[in-house]
Design a protein around this motif. Sequence first.
Motif, PDB file in Angstrom:
ATOM      1  N   GLU A 218      45.290  69.900  27.406  1.00 26.72           N
ATOM      2  CA  GLU A 218      46.596  70.901  27.398  1.00 26.72           C
ATOM      3  C   GLU A 218      47.139  71.221  26.084  1.00 26.72           C
ATOM      4  N   LEU A 219      46.395  70.956  24.901  1.00 29.48           N
ATOM      5  CA  LEU A 219      46.907  70.990  23.463  1.00 29.48           C
ATOM      6  C   LEU A 219      46.505  72.120  22.787  1.00 29.48           C
ATOM      7  N   ASP A 220      47.156  72.275  21.671  1.00 27.77           N
ATOM      8  CA  ASP A 220      46.776  73.611  20.866  1.00 27.77           C
ATOM      9  C   ASP A 220      45.464  73.093  20.322  1.00 27.77           C
ATOM     10  N   GLY A 221      44.447  74.238  20.385  1.00 31.51           N
ATOM     11  CA  GLY A 221      43.179  74.172  19.916  1.00 31.51           C
ATOM     12  C   GLY A 221      42.872  73.587  18.730  1.00 31.51           C
ATOM     13  N   SER A 222      43.631  73.919  17.557  1.00 29.80           N
ATOM     14  CA  SER A 222      43.133  73.662  16.100  1.00 29.80           C
ATOM     15  C   SER A 222      43.523  72.200  15.931  1.00 29.80           C
TER      16      SER A 222
ATOM     17  N   SER B  69      23.838  66.323  24.830  1.00 30.41           N
ATOM     18  CA  SER B  69      23.524  67.581  25.176  1.00 30.41           C
ATOM     19  C   SER B  69      24.656  68.383  25.052  1.00 30.41           C
ATOM     20  N   THR B  70      25.898  67.812  24.790  1.00 29.01           N
ATOM     21  CA  THR B  70      27.104  68.690  24.698  1.00 29.01           C
ATOM     22  C   THR B  70      27.590  69.132  23.386  1.00 29.01           C
ATOM     23  N   ASP B  71      27.482  70.178  22.995  1.00 31.11           N
ATOM     24  CA  ASP B  71      27.658  70.239  21.425  1.00 31.11           C
ATOM     25  C   ASP B  71      29.201  70.221  21.146  1.00 31.11           C
ATOM     26  N   VAL B  72      29.699  70.167  19.870  1.00 26.08           N
ATOM     27  CA  VAL B  72      30.912  69.914  19.491  1.00 26.08           C
ATOM     28  C   VAL B  72      31.892  70.963  19.939  1.00 26.08           C
ATOM     29  N   ALA B  73      31.532  72.267  19.898  1.00 28.01           N
ATOM     30  CA  ALA B  73      32.179  73.571  20.312  1.00 28.01           C
ATOM     31  C   ALA B  73      32.680  73.314  21.857  1.00 28.01           C
ATOM     32  N   THR B  74      31.535  72.755  22.738  1.00 35.42           N
ATOM     33  CA  THR B  74      31.870  72.576  24.101  1.00 35.42           C
ATOM     34  C   THR B  74      32.918  71.449  24.375  1.00 35.42           C
ATOM     35  N   ILE B  75      32.459  70.218  23.583  1.00 31.77           N
ATOM     36  CA  ILE B  75      33.349  69.085  23.787  1.00 31.77           C
ATOM     37  C   ILE B  75      35.147  69.858  23.482  1.00 31.77           C
ATOM     38  N   ILE B  76      35.125  70.428  22.343  1.00 32.01           N
ATOM     39  CA  ILE B  76      36.380  70.909  22.030  1.00 32.01           C
ATOM     40  C   ILE B  76      37.133  71.586  23.056  1.00 32.01           C
ATOM     41  N   GLU B  77      36.271  72.734  23.854  1.00 33.30           N
ATOM     42  CA  GLU B  77      36.679  73.601  24.906  1.00 33.30           C
ATOM     43  C   GLU B  77      36.881  72.892  25.932  1.00 33.30           C
ATOM     44  N   GLN B  78      36.148  71.743  26.333  1.00 27.32           N
ATOM     45  CA  GLN B  78      36.568  71.015  27.513  1.00 27.32           C
ATOM     46  C   GLN B  78      37.693  70.301  27.244  1.00 27.32           C
ATOM     47  N   LEU B  79      37.856  69.667  26.333  1.00 31.56           N
ATOM     48  CA  LEU B  79      39.151  68.780  26.076  1.00 31.56           C
ATOM     49  C   LEU B  79      40.454  69.724  25.934  1.00 31.56           C
ATOM     50  N   ILE B  80      40.361  70.836  25.378  1.00 29.67           N
ATOM     51  CA  ILE B  80      41.690  71.806  25.377  1.00 29.67           C
ATOM     52  C   ILE B  80      42.027  71.799  26.658  1.00 29.67           C
ATOM     53  N   ASP B  81      41.254  72.010  27.757  1.00 38.89           N
ATOM     54  CA  ASP B  81      41.614  72.296  29.231  1.00 38.89           C
ATOM     55  C   ASP B  81      42.090  71.051  29.592  1.00 38.89           C
ATOM     56  N   VAL B  82      41.438  69.824  29.218  1.00 41.70           N
ATOM     57  CA  VAL B  82      41.770  68.395  29.900  1.00 41.70           C
ATOM     58  C   VAL B  82      43.439  68.179  29.336  1.00 41.70           C
TER      59      VAL B  82
ATOM     60  N   ALA C   3      41.103  70.214  18.003  1.00 44.11           N
ATOM     61  CA  ALA C   3      39.706  70.152  17.147  1.00 44.11           C
ATOM     62  C   ALA C   3      39.649  69.191  15.875  1.00 44.11           C
ATOM     63  N   GLY C   4      41.135  69.287  15.376  1.00 43.45           N
ATOM     64  CA  GLY C   4      41.114  68.244  14.132  1.00 43.45           C
ATOM     65  C   GLY C   4      40.836  66.708  14.494  1.00 43.45           C
ATOM     66  N   ALA C   5      41.684  66.512  15.979  1.00 40.60           N
ATOM     67  CA  ALA C   5      41.600  65.165  16.298  1.00 40.60           C
ATOM     68  C   ALA C   5      40.141  64.644  16.763  1.00 40.60           C
ATOM     69  N   ILE C   6      39.439  65.535  17.289  1.00 36.83           N
ATOM     70  CA  ILE C   6      37.944  65.413  17.807  1.00 36.83           C
ATOM     71  C   ILE C   6      37.129  65.342  16.537  1.00 36.83           C
ATOM     72  N   HIS C   7      37.376  65.980  15.712  1.00 40.51           N
ATOM     73  CA  HIS C   7      36.418  65.828  14.440  1.00 40.51           C
ATOM     74  C   HIS C   7      36.445  64.513  13.879  1.00 40.51           C
ATOM     75  N   GLU C   8      37.912  64.047  13.705  1.00 39.23           N
ATOM     76  CA  GLU C   8      38.341  62.918  13.174  1.00 39.23           C
ATOM     77  C   GLU C   8      37.756  61.646  13.982  1.00 39.23           C
ATOM     78  N   THR C   9      37.718  61.896  15.312  1.00 35.27           N
ATOM     79  CA  THR C   9      37.030  60.858  16.293  1.00 35.27           C
ATOM     80  C   THR C   9      35.742  60.860  15.989  1.00 35.27           C
ATOM     81  N   LEU C  10      34.972  61.766  15.961  1.00 38.29           N
ATOM     82  CA  LEU C  10      33.542  61.739  15.696  1.00 38.29           C
ATOM     83  C   LEU C  10      33.199  61.231  14.215  1.00 38.29           C
ATOM     84  N   GLU C  11      34.014  61.322  13.290  1.00 43.22           N
ATOM     85  CA  GLU C  11      33.906  60.768  11.766  1.00 43.22           C
ATOM     86  C   GLU C  11      34.083  59.280  12.205  1.00 43.22           C
ATOM     87  N   ARG C  12      34.952  58.963  12.784  1.00 40.04           N
ATOM     88  CA  ARG C  12      35.419  57.486  12.847  1.00 40.04           C
ATOM     89  C   ARG C  12      33.954  56.802  13.705  1.00 40.04           C
ATOM     90  N   PHE C  13      33.631  57.549  15.020  1.00 38.76           N
ATOM     91  CA  PHE C  13      32.586  56.996  15.430  1.00 38.76           C
ATOM     92  C   PHE C  13      31.211  56.859  14.591  1.00 38.76           C
TER      93      PHE C  13
END
Length: 133
Positions: A79-83, A64-77, A86-96
């Motif tokens: 406290e890293l640079d957004g881009s 139910s949580t889209d990728v954009a929301t995952i990125i937004e929530q984890l940026i706050d958690v 976002a690259g690390a999250i996409h890489e993680t989703l690719e690995r999964f």
Amino acid sequence: MTDTTEQSEPVPGARFSATDTPVGIDGVEIAVFDGEAVLFDANSAMVHRLGAIAAAVWLCCDGSTDVATIIEQLIDVFELDGSELAGAIHETLERFADEGLLEGHDAPVRLALTPETTVADDGTEILTGPPDP
């Protein structure tokens, strides 16, 4: 709140779009230890060790949580640079996806090691694996 304008930019070559809602497959147990996690996939009898960011991404793969929301929530958690995040999250989703941990993505074919007993010249048993395909 951290500025999240950077995460809306698409990640080049990403398999997942901002509106995709990844969902983990059934049969995966998670254990969290000091911000990291271990996944056990009962379907393939595989164990996956996840760092903090990958563990957080896994917990967000609820369908139910889209990728954009995952990125937004984890940026706050984190406290890293957004881009960068976002690259690390996409890489993680690719690995999964590559490991077959997400719905709609097949697990790789793995050959199980089946012990084959052979005997040495002196009569002692030698445990070997199956021949290479």
